[in-house]
Design an enzyme around this catalytic site. Structure first.
Site, PDB file in Angstrom:
ATOM      1  N   ASP A 122      12.183  34.811 -14.574  1.00  0.00           N
ATOM      2  CA  ASP A 122      13.239  33.896 -14.147  1.00  0.00           C
ATOM      3  C   ASP A 122      13.641  32.880 -15.218  1.00  0.00           C
ATOM      4  OD1 ASP A 122      11.761  31.443 -13.995  1.00  0.00           O
ATOM      5  OD2 ASP A 122      10.721  32.313 -12.293  1.00  0.00           O
ATOM      6  N   SER A 143      24.581  47.962 -24.283  1.00  0.00           N
ATOM      7  CA  SER A 143      24.835  49.239 -23.636  1.00  0.00           C
ATOM      8  C   SER A 143      24.570  50.370 -24.638  1.00  0.00           C
ATOM      9  CB  SER A 143      26.275  49.244 -23.117  1.00  0.00           C
ATOM     10  OG  SER A 143      26.548  50.425 -22.410  1.00  0.00           O
ATOM     11  N   LYS A 169      23.896  52.911 -18.328  1.00  0.00           N
ATOM     12  CA  LYS A 169      24.705  52.125 -19.263  1.00  0.00           C
ATOM     13  C   LYS A 169      26.173  52.054 -18.814  1.00  0.00           C
ATOM     14  CE  LYS A 169      21.489  50.983 -22.236  1.00  0.00           C
ATOM     15  NZ  LYS A 169      20.895  49.647 -22.181  1.00  0.00           N
TER      16      LYS A 169
END
Ligand code: COA
Length: 294
Positions: A82, A149, A167
């Site tokens: 987090d 990506s 992706k």
């Protein structure tokens, strides 16, 4: 024999950008413990930012955070999951890199549902979770996102159904983020690296047999270097890119536009002998739970 063609040199971001470009800024980077994401983190820290790197392997993260701090003179801390630790330590998040990724080579016919899901969870859900954990903080600084990506899904890339699907979804998430968050002053872009030397992805896909561009063609004549991607990240987070959002930027020497030799193992196509070997290997792998790459 030296190549008669131009081969693009790899350069350092410091030759184009000011040293203090990112002073007082904070980067939150998933996957920052190694490879491409560590390289991007280092470049951004070299220009003045502090960073938090997030990953699954805490020992590796700790070692990488120390290494990045030593190499750049700024502060990098490891964290898991987090954004709380980042806010406690630095009080802001300006830049986010959604970069955690998993990969292995497997034909779709031999890919288990769990194998497919595992990569989607790391890449796609990981990107979503990173956005959710940081968006309020990034709105506050009018900051920016980069999602990492690939170019695999622009065509059908053999043995990469899981990664290609993951992706493609990452690209889509980034585009939506750009459109929804632009009015809040937040930008979102995608970097799509080509085959990148010295990375885990390259090892998985080629067994590290092909770290040099011998016989592999793209218009600029070599594989992607981590520094190529790092430089693009510095630019995309810089004020010079303040009107660039919702873009997907391949860093592959123009390889996406070539039909031939897109894949660095040119013999590895669904009609090749190697493919048969992989599928047979995959069948054997079923007994062990592993295929090529791991
Ligand atoms: N071929 C086929 N299936 C594979 C596989 C392979 N090489 N590796 C893992 N799987 C399958 C497992 O068999 C399992 O499916 P099952 O339960 O049906 O048997 C599923 O994937 C999950 O495997 P597991 O090992 O439990 O997952 P993990 O989360 O520990 O690790 C990766 C998955 C992808 C992270 C791991 O393969 C990895 O570390 N890869 C290298 C990291 C990498 O590639 N980074 C660069 C990204 S470009």
């Amino acid at each position: 024999m030296p190549s008669p063609y131009y081969i693009a040199p790899a350069i350092d971001s410091a030759s184009s950008f000011k040293d203090n470009l990112f002073n007082e800024r904070v980067l939150f980077c998933t996957g920052g413990g190694s490879g491409i994401c560590k390289g991007m983190t280092e470049a951004i820290m070299r220009h003045g930012a502090n960073a938090v790197i997030i990953g699954r392997n805490l020992d590796r993260l700790k070692a990488s955070a120390e290494d990045l701090s030593n190499r750049t003179g700024n502060t990098c801390i490891p964290a898991q999951a987090d954004s709380k630790k980042t806010m406690e330590r630095f009080g802001r998040i300006d830049f986010v890199i959604c970069g955690a990724a998993g990969n292995f080579m497997a034909p779709i016919a031999g890919l288990s549902e769990n194998a497919f899901k595992t990569v989607l969870e790391i890449d796609t859900l990981g990107t979503y979770n990173t956005i959710k954990a940081t968006i309020q903080h990034v709105r506050a600084t009018k900051g920016a996102y980069i999602s990492v990506s690939a170019t695999l899904h622009y065509r059908g890339t053999p043995y990469q159904a899981h990664v290609s699907a993951a992706k493609a979804a990452v690209d889509s998430l980034s585009n939506t983020l750009a459109v929804e968050e632009g009015p809040h002053g937040v930008r979102s872009n995608v970097i799509a690296p080509g085959f990148t030397s010295g990375t885990e992805g390259m090892r998985v896909m080629t067994g590290n047999k092909r770290n040099k561009a011998d016989g592999f063609s793209n218009p600029l004549g070599r594989f992607t270097e981590i520094s190529d991607i790092a430089n693009a990240a510095v630019f995309l987070f810089s004020p010079s890119a303040s009107f660039i959002t919702g873009q997907i930027i391949p860093i592959d020497g123009g390889g996406e536009h070539l039909r031939g030799d897109f894949f660095p193992l040119s013999g590895l196509c669904p009609r090749s002998i190697k493919c048969t070997e992989i599928i047979e290997g995959e069948t054997l792998m079923k007994a062990k739970g592993r295929g090529q790459g791991n």
